[in-house]
Design an enzyme around this catalytic site. Structure first.
Site, short mmCIF file in Angstrom:
data_model
loop_
_atom_site.label_atom_id
_atom_site.label_comp_id
_atom_site.label_asym_id
_atom_site.label_seq_id
_atom_site.Cartn_x
_atom_site.Cartn_y
_atom_site.Cartn_z
N SER A 171 0.80 -1.23 0.00
CA SER A 171 0.00 0.00 0.00
C SER A 171 0.83 1.27 0.00
CB SER A 171 -0.95 0.00 1.20
OG SER A 171 -0.21 0.06 2.40
N HIS B 200 -5.27 -4.35 -1.94
CA HIS B 200 -5.13 -3.25 -2.90
C HIS B 200 -5.14 -3.74 -4.34
CE1 HIS B 200 -4.31 0.14 -0.14
NE2 HIS B 200 -3.90 -0.83 0.66
N LYS C 293 -11.95 -0.95 -0.51
CA LYS C 293 -11.17 -0.23 -1.53
C LYS C 293 -11.91 -0.30 -2.87
CE LYS C 293 -7.06 -0.46 1.19
NZ LYS C 293 -7.79 -0.73 2.44
#
Lengths: 401, 83
Positions: free
Chosen positions: A183, A211, A242
């Site tokens: 990240s 991610h 996300k």
């Protein structure tokens, strides 16, 4: 009791004294996946992890609204005590189908998914091998459990191999943990090489695709799909907060006996389950993820656009173009000033300071969204470039626009 | 197993390799305060030492380590390290 935090408070006060408090930004309103109002001004959001821009997707909103009307605002307890709503089980089935896994379990946050997985899958006498740059939730999960914990150098399959060799004489299972996209810098794990090491050592592999879900792979299943190694990944962790635009997390696997984790993973058992509205919006977001691969293409193009713009301006960029772009800052003071300067230019980014960053180095972190327009990215590149010159990080003055 | 003097020599050599050796190192040297490591730098240093000695210091043992002496004690109790 709280006097031990004096040094931390002083440090935080020094960071906040340079302008706004980077860790306490309070928006007046969030207008869309790409814009908010802060201090009465419209600003561009360039640090959201809202990769596909689904937080304002009309179908997700509608699904969530219908669920809250039909099923109420919350579940008021854990699934083992208060029961499972049909949405929880349906989402687990939907996730498993999307991920092409036999089983999936849903957690209330992505953080808890890692706590539950790491603390439970590897037990007493087992070994966890963590990438040194792992997310805090991975370290915390390791601390919550009873396995022996070893770190290997970030993205270094040879160091992983060496450590597994040293541990080979010790009994217990070995579980390697890596992340699809890290990240802070946006770099990806060398998964194919790690799979080779895993096979040689007879170890297990867990990949956190927090991610990379919805971002990498032809179908958006993450780095393991992109690298063609899903068959060698024993456990997948991910988040709904996300690319799926909500909150929650999951653990998925093909292994027999998976459901025993529902009776042993404390971060699953002793927390309230996700409310119906969140379940419904995530369910719909998976539909969108599958039905609209063009969102991934747009995200890729946006990442490339920002990367090329910043590289052309003279910034040194570490990782390959992707959804996360971080600028290394020479020191903490410059980082804080850069973050404030960029906000004054109307662009919100993330300030990341050690020890949460690789090597403890300060970073100005940005993440793009598929919802950003090319014009918005140009605006961001210009703002970042102007700030770079103002901070003396770029050497030739920018021509007046 | 390593003896104390050998462990101290290895730690000193690892400090030199990481550019942190600025003066004599004793058992009382505090790793964060005296050697000017932050927590991230200290972990990198431990990893460098692990590579030099081809061993592993597990994370639960790291919690015991504040001084060079603590680190020496961890190393000398490591059965995988030959003298």
């Amino acid at each position: 009791m709280l006097s031990k935090f004096r040094a931390l408070r002083d440090e935080h006060a020094a960071v906040a004294a340079a302008g706004r408090d980077p860790f306490g930004v309070s928006f007046d309103a969030v207008l869309s996946a790409t814009e908010a109002v802060l201090g009465g001004r419209r600003i561009l959001l360039l640090g959201t992890n809202n990769y596909l821009g689904l937080t304002f997707d009309p179908d997700c909103i509608e699904a969530a609204a219908a669920a809250v009307q039909d099923q109420g605002t919350g579940t008021t307890g854990s699934r083992i005590a208060n029961g499972t709503y049909d949405g929880h089980a349906a989402l687990e089935g939907r996730l498993a189908a999307f991920l092409k896994r036999r089983s999936a379990m849903v957690y209330t946050t992505g953080y808890q998914a890692n706590l539950g997985a790491l603390s439970t899958i590897a037990g007493k006498g087992d070994h966890l091998l963590l990438d040194a740059d792992s997310h805090a939730s991975i370290y915390d999960g390791a601390r919550l459990g009873h396995a022996q914990v070893t770190r290997f150098r970030h993205n270094d399959p040879d160091d992983l191999r060496r450590r597994l060799r040293i541990l080979s004489s010790q009994p217990g299972e070995k579980l390697i943990v890596a992340e699809g996209i890290y990240s802070m810098l946006g770099d990806t794990a060398p998964l194919r090489e790690m799979v080779e090491v895993k096979r040689e050592a007879g170890a297990w592999l867990l990949v956190d695709e927090a991610h990379s879900l919805g971002v990498l792979g032809e179908s958006g299943r993450g780095l393991a799909e992109a690298e063609g190694v899903e068959g060698d990944v024993d456990f997948v962790v991910g988040t709904f907060s996300k690319s799926l635009g909500a909150i929650g997390g999951f653990l998925a696997s093909d292994l027999d006996g998976f459901d025993a984790l529902r009776l042993s993973a404390r971060p699953y058992m002793f927390t309230a389950s996700l409310p119906p509205a969140v379940i419904a919006s995530v369910m719909q977001a998976i539909e969108v993820l599958e039905a609209r691969p063009e969102l991934r293409d747009r995200l890729r193009r946006n990442g490339q656009h920002l990367h090329e713009g910043l590289a052309a301006a003279g910034f040194a960029l570490g990782a390959m173009p992707g959804p996360i772009i971080s600028l290394a800052m020479p020191d903490r003071e410059t980082a804080v000033m850069f973050w404030n300067g960029l906000l004054a230019e109307g662009v919100y980014s993330n300030l990341a300071l050690g020890p949460a960053t690789p090597g403890g180095k300060p970073l100005l972190r940005m993440s793009v969204s598929a919802a950003l327009t090319p014009a918005q990215i140009d605006t961001a590149v210009n703002a970042i470039t102007r700030t770079g010159y103002a901070m003396g990080l770029l050497s030739v003055p920018l021509a007046a626009e | 197993m390593l003896d104390e003097q050998a462990a101290l020599r290895e730690i000193t050599a690892a400090l030199e390799e990481s550019g942190k050796l600025t003066g004599p190192v004793t058992m009382e040297t505090h790793i964060l305060q005296d050697l000017n490591f932050d927590s991230v730098g200290a972990i990198d240093f431990i990893m460098l030492l692990e590579t030099r000695l081809d061993t592993i210091i597990s994370m639960d043992r790291m919690a015991e380590i504040e001084t060079v002496g603590d680190l020496v004690r961890v190393l000398v109790s490591d059965p995988s390290l030959a003298a």
